[in-house]
Scaffold this active site. Structure first.
Site, PDB file in Angstrom:
ATOM      1  N   SER A 198     -98.868 -47.836 -32.665  1.00  0.00           N
ATOM      2  CA  SER A 198     -98.020 -48.857 -32.042  1.00  0.00           C
ATOM      3  C   SER A 198     -98.104 -50.206 -32.741  1.00  0.00           C
ATOM      4  CB  SER A 198     -98.413 -49.011 -30.572  1.00  0.00           C
ATOM      5  OG  SER A 198     -99.783 -49.393 -30.445  1.00  0.00           O
ATOM      6  N   ARG A 202    -113.906 -49.290 -26.761  1.00  0.00           N
ATOM      7  CA  ARG A 202    -114.115 -47.864 -26.980  1.00  0.00           C
ATOM      8  C   ARG A 202    -114.901 -47.577 -28.256  1.00  0.00           C
ATOM      9  NH1 ARG A 202    -107.955 -47.114 -25.089  1.00  0.00           N
ATOM     10  NH2 ARG A 202    -108.352 -47.240 -22.849  1.00  0.00           N
ATOM     11  N   ARG A 237    -101.519 -49.686 -25.485  1.00  0.00           N
ATOM     12  CA  ARG A 237    -102.197 -49.846 -24.196  1.00  0.00           C
ATOM     13  C   ARG A 237    -101.278 -50.495 -23.168  1.00  0.00           C
ATOM     14  NH1 ARG A 237    -107.886 -51.282 -27.221  1.00  0.00           N
ATOM     15  NH2 ARG A 237    -108.324 -49.114 -27.798  1.00  0.00           N
ATOM     16  N   LYS A 245    -110.377 -40.900 -35.555  1.00  0.00           N
ATOM     17  CA  LYS A 245    -109.633 -41.925 -34.828  1.00  0.00           C
ATOM     18  C   LYS A 245    -110.494 -43.182 -34.772  1.00  0.00           C
ATOM     19  CE  LYS A 245    -107.672 -42.951 -30.256  1.00  0.00           C
ATOM     20  NZ  LYS A 245    -107.473 -42.413 -28.886  1.00  0.00           N
ATOM     21  N   CYS A 261    -106.464 -36.812 -23.268  1.00  0.00           N
ATOM     22  CA  CYS A 261    -107.456 -37.855 -23.076  1.00  0.00           C
ATOM     23  C   CYS A 261    -107.390 -38.288 -21.623  1.00  0.00           C
ATOM     24  CB  CYS A 261    -107.196 -39.027 -24.026  1.00  0.00           C
ATOM     25  SG  CYS A 261    -108.626 -40.139 -24.185  1.00  0.00           S
ATOM     26  N   GLU A 301    -116.950 -36.155 -39.238  1.00  0.00           N
ATOM     27  CA  GLU A 301    -116.238 -35.815 -38.007  1.00  0.00           C
ATOM     28  C   GLU A 301    -115.207 -34.712 -38.263  1.00  0.00           C
ATOM     29  OE1 GLU A 301    -116.618 -36.659 -34.969  1.00  0.00           O
ATOM     30  OE2 GLU A 301    -117.568 -38.624 -34.822  1.00  0.00           O
ATOM     31  N   CYS A 337    -107.905 -41.845 -20.711  1.00  0.00           N
ATOM     32  CA  CYS A 337    -107.827 -43.302 -20.546  1.00  0.00           C
ATOM     33  C   CYS A 337    -106.637 -43.739 -19.693  1.00  0.00           C
ATOM     34  CB  CYS A 337    -107.794 -43.998 -21.905  1.00  0.00           C
ATOM     35  SG  CYS A 337    -106.448 -43.480 -22.981  1.00  0.00           S
ATOM     36  N   LYS A 341    -105.948 -41.395 -37.489  1.00  0.00           N
ATOM     37  CA  LYS A 341    -105.318 -42.473 -36.723  1.00  0.00           C
ATOM     38  C   LYS A 341    -106.181 -43.725 -36.788  1.00  0.00           C
ATOM     39  CE  LYS A 341    -103.859 -43.516 -31.952  1.00  0.00           C
ATOM     40  NZ  LYS A 341    -103.834 -43.028 -30.557  1.00  0.00           N
ATOM     41  N   TYR A 395     -93.109 -43.843 -33.955  1.00  0.00           N
ATOM     42  CA  TYR A 395     -92.069 -44.353 -33.073  1.00  0.00           C
ATOM     43  C   TYR A 395     -90.764 -44.595 -33.835  1.00  0.00           C
ATOM     44  CZ  TYR A 395     -96.283 -44.984 -30.362  1.00  0.00           C
ATOM     45  OH  TYR A 395     -97.474 -44.742 -29.718  1.00  0.00           O
TER      46      TYR A 395
END
Length: 336
Positions: free
Chosen positions: A285, A228, A216, A206, A119, A244, A121, A259, A324
């Protein structure tokens, strides 16, 4: 009265519960995210993500060895460049942060699967996932609003960056921008450069989710304006998610990714029922941070909550989970 059907017979003790357990976790189920930046000997803690940090390249060797020792088969990389620009050029530069990180990991832990999040970003000065429609830019389209993400112009950059990462040794390219045609464009670019063996794990569904906030901070990638939602999936749209996913399958995706995970267990279940491709889910996250925050308040036990959350994701149909908690889970399972 004598009851014939007593399901509790199979819950009598831990041994029998383990024996009949339908869904289990193991280190091989996980992909561990890493945030990589320039510099030397830096491990910069991420305030909103306890126990997570940005790492410099020189610290990747020991991190990769530790991940491999735990039995976790793969990592996914996110880069923080030294400089950002309008097109995110660090992402497709041969010596950019991610190609450099890939080479470092492959030199240290060659058997560790390296997935490159694809990506823009993190790399653009405006924080969006590609080229933005703006007057004076070579791709400016006056028929589109200023600030609109230019889909097809960005596809060219995605292909270019994917080839750069594959040349550095990436095993899997994971496009995450939810752009129309991204899988097909990347597949064409990789094949044209001889990387027919490089797999694509597409962020096929997503959502434009509030659960990405801590990420972020970690990737230093908040959008400089707006949000977004013009290109990420509306969280309310279950049928559109399947549309999709079908498009990405047509374009050649090898693995599908949903996601965020926990708010989309129905999407995971739908996808598992409708196709036979390997299926990944990203415990993002915000999911990680909220469990830590509740545990710090004493409202729940971190280990139990994390494991229950991850079990629900796998039970819904995910074959692999980006989390994580991956290293924590590996240690919990090893130490009992």
């Amino acid at each position: 009265m004598s009851l014939v059907n007593r399901p509790r017979r199979l819950r009598l003790n831990p041994a029998i519960r383990r024996l009949i357990r339908e869904t289990t976790l193991q280190p091989a189920d996980f992909i561990y995210p890493l945030f990589v930046r320039h510099g030397e000997r830096l491990r910069i803690p991420i305030a909103s993500m306890p126990s997570q940090a940005q790492l410099t390249i020189d610290l990747l060797a020991e991190e990769a060895r530790q991940i491999q020792r735990l039995g976790i088969p793969a990592v996914i990389l996110f880069g923080i460049p030294a400089q950002k620009d309008a097109v995110g050029s660090d992402n497709f530069h041969a010596d950019g942060i991610i190609p450099t990180a890939i080479r470092a990991i492959k030199a240290t832990a060659p058997e560790l699967l390296v997935i490159s999040d694809m990506c823009f970003c993190e790399y653009t000065e405006h924080g969006h996932c590609g080229i933005i429609n703006s007057p004076g830019h070579e791709h400016y389209n006056p028929r589109l609003p200023a600030g609109y993400l230019l889909n097809d112009a960005t596809l060219d950059l995605l292909g270019r960056a994917s080839v750069a990462h594959a040349r550095a040794g990436a095993d899997v390219i994971a496009p995450s921008g939810m752009l129309d045609g991204m899988v097909g464009a990347i597949r064409s670019a990789l094949d044209a450069d001889g990387f027919t063996h490089t797999a694509i794990m597409s962020y096929a569904a997503k959502a434009a989710s509030v659960f990405y906030g801590p990420f972020r901070d970690a990737a230093e990638s908040p959008p400089g304006f707006g949000d977004r939602a013009q290109y990420q999936l509306d969280p309310a749209n279950r049928r559109e998610a399947q549309k999709e996913i079908a498009l990405d399958i047509e374009q050649g995706a090898d693995i599908l990714l949903i996601k965020p995970a926990l708010p989309n267990l129905d999407i995971i279940r739908d996808t598992r029922a409708s196709c036979h491709l390997p299926l990944a889910a990203y415990q993002v996250s915000g999911e990680y941070a909220m469990l830590h925050a509740a545990a710090e308040k004493g409202w729940l036990g971190l280990r139990g909550a994390a494991l229950e959350s991850l079990i629900s994701i796998k039970r819904a149909g995910a074959d692999m989970i980006i989390s994580y908690f991956a290293k924590d889970v590996a240690n919990w399972l090893e130490n009992g």
